[in-house]
Design a protein around this motif. Sequence first.
Motif, PDB file in Angstrom:
ATOM      1  N   SER A 119       0.848  -1.189   0.000  1.00  0.00           N
ATOM      2  CA  SER A 119       0.000   0.000   0.000  1.00  0.00           C
ATOM      3  C   SER A 119       0.883   1.238   0.000  1.00  0.00           C
ATOM      4  O   SER A 119       2.081   1.160   0.293  1.00  0.00           O
ATOM      5  N   MET A 120       0.282   2.371  -0.263  1.00  0.00           N
ATOM      6  CA  MET A 120       1.009   3.638  -0.190  1.00  0.00           C
ATOM      7  C   MET A 120       1.441   3.824   1.268  1.00  0.00           C
ATOM      8  O   MET A 120       0.604   3.812   2.167  1.00  0.00           O
ATOM      9  N   ASN A 121       2.725   3.981   1.496  1.00  0.00           N
ATOM     10  CA  ASN A 121       3.300   4.005   2.844  1.00  0.00           C
ATOM     11  C   ASN A 121       3.798   5.392   3.250  1.00  0.00           C
ATOM     12  O   ASN A 121       4.667   5.514   4.096  1.00  0.00           O
ATOM     13  N   TYR A 122       3.246   6.395   2.638  1.00  0.00           N
ATOM     14  CA  TYR A 122       3.646   7.775   2.927  1.00  0.00           C
ATOM     15  C   TYR A 122       2.380   8.622   3.083  1.00  0.00           C
ATOM     16  O   TYR A 122       1.300   8.221   2.649  1.00  0.00           O
ATOM     17  N   PRO A 123       2.513   9.792   3.731  1.00  0.00           N
ATOM     18  CA  PRO A 123       1.336  10.629   3.965  1.00  0.00           C
ATOM     19  C   PRO A 123       0.692  11.091   2.658  1.00  0.00           C
ATOM     20  O   PRO A 123       1.379  11.535   1.740  1.00  0.00           O
ATOM     21  N   ILE A 124      -0.625  10.984   2.602  1.00  0.00           N
ATOM     22  CA  ILE A 124      -1.409  11.488   1.484  1.00  0.00           C
ATOM     23  C   ILE A 124      -2.242  12.648   2.003  1.00  0.00           C
ATOM     24  O   ILE A 124      -2.931  12.513   3.030  1.00  0.00           O
ATOM     25  N   VAL A 125      -2.164  13.771   1.325  1.00  0.00           N
ATOM     26  CA  VAL A 125      -2.911  14.967   1.706  1.00  0.00           C
ATOM     27  C   VAL A 125      -3.716  15.434   0.500  1.00  0.00           C
ATOM     28  O   VAL A 125      -3.465  15.022  -0.629  1.00  0.00           O
ATOM     29  N   ILE A 126      -4.676  16.290   0.763  1.00  0.00           N
ATOM     30  CA  ILE A 126      -5.528  16.816  -0.299  1.00  0.00           C
ATOM     31  C   ILE A 126      -4.985  18.170  -0.739  1.00  0.00           C
ATOM     32  O   ILE A 126      -4.767  19.062   0.074  1.00  0.00           O
ATOM     33  N   GLY A 127      -4.769  18.290  -2.034  1.00  0.00           N
ATOM     34  CA  GLY A 127      -4.267  19.539  -2.588  1.00  0.00           C
ATOM     35  C   GLY A 127      -5.366  20.304  -3.301  1.00  0.00           C
ATOM     36  O   GLY A 127      -6.485  19.828  -3.446  1.00  0.00           O
ATOM     37  N   ASN A 128      -5.006  21.506  -3.728  1.00  0.00           N
ATOM     38  CA  ASN A 128      -5.927  22.332  -4.510  1.00  0.00           C
ATOM     39  C   ASN A 128      -5.098  23.309  -5.341  1.00  0.00           C
ATOM     40  O   ASN A 128      -3.867  23.343  -5.233  1.00  0.00           O
ATOM     41  N   GLN A 129      -5.761  24.084  -6.139  1.00  0.00           N
ATOM     42  CA  GLN A 129      -5.055  24.998  -7.038  1.00  0.00           C
ATOM     43  C   GLN A 129      -4.246  26.038  -6.271  1.00  0.00           C
ATOM     44  O   GLN A 129      -3.165  26.427  -6.701  1.00  0.00           O
ATOM     45  N   ALA A 130      -4.746  26.484  -5.122  1.00  0.00           N
ATOM     46  CA  ALA A 130      -4.014  27.485  -4.334  1.00  0.00           C
ATOM     47  C   ALA A 130      -2.666  26.930  -3.871  1.00  0.00           C
ATOM     48  O   ALA A 130      -1.653  27.633  -3.912  1.00  0.00           O
ATOM     49  N   VAL A 131      -2.642  25.673  -3.438  1.00  0.00           N
ATOM     50  CA  VAL A 131      -1.390  25.040  -3.014  1.00  0.00           C
ATOM     51  C   VAL A 131      -0.456  24.886  -4.212  1.00  0.00           C
ATOM     52  O   VAL A 131       0.734  25.200  -4.133  1.00  0.00           O
ATOM     53  N   ALA A 132      -0.981  24.415  -5.330  1.00  0.00           N
ATOM     54  CA  ALA A 132      -0.164  24.237  -6.531  1.00  0.00           C
ATOM     55  C   ALA A 132       0.441  25.568  -6.977  1.00  0.00           C
ATOM     56  O   ALA A 132       1.605  25.624  -7.379  1.00  0.00           O
ATOM     57  N   THR A 133      -0.320  26.636  -6.876  1.00  0.00           N
ATOM     58  CA  THR A 133       0.169  27.960  -7.264  1.00  0.00           C
ATOM     59  C   THR A 133       1.342  28.385  -6.384  1.00  0.00           C
ATOM     60  O   THR A 133       2.310  28.987  -6.874  1.00  0.00           O
ATOM     61  N   LYS A 134       1.304  28.057  -5.117  1.00  0.00           N
ATOM     62  CA  LYS A 134       2.413  28.415  -4.223  1.00  0.00           C
ATOM     63  C   LYS A 134       3.700  27.681  -4.594  1.00  0.00           C
ATOM     64  O   LYS A 134       4.790  28.122  -4.243  1.00  0.00           O
ATOM     65  N   PHE A 135       3.568  26.569  -5.309  1.00  0.00           N
ATOM     66  CA  PHE A 135       4.743  25.848  -5.804  1.00  0.00           C
ATOM     67  C   PHE A 135       5.115  26.308  -7.213  1.00  0.00           C
ATOM     68  O   PHE A 135       5.837  25.624  -7.921  1.00  0.00           O
ATOM     69  N   GLY A 136       4.625  27.461  -7.617  1.00  0.00           N
ATOM     70  CA  GLY A 136       4.955  27.990  -8.935  1.00  0.00           C
ATOM     71  C   GLY A 136       3.996  27.520 -10.018  1.00  0.00           C
ATOM     72  O   GLY A 136       4.219  27.771 -11.200  1.00  0.00           O
ATOM     73  N   GLY A 137       2.950  26.838  -9.629  1.00  0.00           N
ATOM     74  CA  GLY A 137       1.989  26.311 -10.592  1.00  0.00           C
ATOM     75  C   GLY A 137       2.418  24.934 -11.057  1.00  0.00           C
ATOM     76  O   GLY A 137       3.557  24.740 -11.455  1.00  0.00           O
ATOM     77  N   VAL A 138       1.524  24.011 -10.965  1.00  0.00           N
ATOM     78  CA  VAL A 138       1.788  22.647 -11.410  1.00  0.00           C
ATOM     79  C   VAL A 138       1.130  22.503 -12.771  1.00  0.00           C
ATOM     80  O   VAL A 138      -0.092  22.561 -12.879  1.00  0.00           O
ATOM     81  N   GLN A 139       1.955  22.358 -13.811  1.00  0.00           N
ATOM     82  CA  GLN A 139       1.451  22.345 -15.181  1.00  0.00           C
ATOM     83  C   GLN A 139       0.924  20.984 -15.611  1.00  0.00           C
ATOM     84  O   GLN A 139       0.119  20.901 -16.528  1.00  0.00           O
ATOM     85  N   ALA A 140       1.409  19.914 -14.997  1.00  0.00           N
ATOM     86  CA  ALA A 140       1.008  18.562 -15.384  1.00  0.00           C
ATOM     87  C   ALA A 140       1.171  17.648 -14.177  1.00  0.00           C
ATOM     88  O   ALA A 140       1.904  17.960 -13.236  1.00  0.00           O
ATOM     89  N   LEU A 141       0.486  16.537 -14.225  1.00  0.00           N
ATOM     90  CA  LEU A 141       0.622  15.521 -13.176  1.00  0.00           C
ATOM     91  C   LEU A 141       1.292  14.301 -13.768  1.00  0.00           C
ATOM     92  O   LEU A 141       0.999  13.949 -14.911  1.00  0.00           O
ATOM     93  N   PRO A 142       2.177  13.674 -13.059  1.00  0.00           N
ATOM     94  CA  PRO A 142       2.694  14.064 -11.752  1.00  0.00           C
ATOM     95  C   PRO A 142       3.771  15.153 -11.875  1.00  0.00           C
ATOM     96  O   PRO A 142       4.436  15.261 -12.896  1.00  0.00           O
ATOM     97  N   THR A 143       3.920  15.918 -10.829  1.00  0.00           N
ATOM     98  CA  THR A 143       5.011  16.870 -10.663  1.00  0.00           C
ATOM     99  C   THR A 143       5.483  16.746  -9.225  1.00  0.00           C
ATOM    100  O   THR A 143       4.661  16.695  -8.309  1.00  0.00           O
ATOM    101  N   SER A 144       6.798  16.700  -9.043  1.00  0.00           N
ATOM    102  CA  SER A 144       7.361  16.531  -7.701  1.00  0.00           C
ATOM    103  C   SER A 144       8.405  17.596  -7.415  1.00  0.00           C
ATOM    104  O   SER A 144       9.041  18.116  -8.330  1.00  0.00           O
TER     105      SER A 144
END
Length: 174
Positions: A119-144
């Motif tokens: 199973s996924m063994n790391y924390p999963i959180v819910i994101g949104n556009q505001a969070v993505a924007t603070k990272f400079g904008g996420v243009q595609a998924l996945p982005t890390s």
Amino acid sequence: MSKRKDRWLKVALAIALLLIVTGSDTSMNGKPAPAVSFQCLNGRTVKLSQYRGKVVLVNFWATWCEPCRWEIPKLIALQKEYGRQGFTVIGVAMDSQGRAGVQPFVSKLQFDVGGRKMSMNYPIVIGNQAVATKFGGVQALPTSFVISKDGTIVKQVDGVVNGQGVNRLLHELL
């Protein structure tokens, strides 16, 4: 090929060439990690700053994203290998259904990691556009984003994480 498709292909190629020539770089490399808070699947709020002192890989993904699904076993393996050394992956789910869409995916699906179902063994959180924007904008998924212990973004990965490249980077940072 129809004239319309041909015209759109030429426009897309021209835009791609323009981006290459102008050196457009929206990378967050070398910048401080943004001050963001996430909602966990259990409803609690967690701040990214709580992970200061650890190396963190913040992974923007979605349950419907096939490349994201291909990447999950690599992230599970990274968490398993480096978790005790001060590393964590944070999976930021960008699903429009939020927790209702993500929780069943996380709790039911298992992935083949080196021949073992995990199973996924790391924390999963819910994101949104505001969070993505603070990272400079996420243009595609996945982005890390790989964040150093001091809170600096050292690597932005647009697309699926390359396990070997990230392993080398983690060896340097840990």
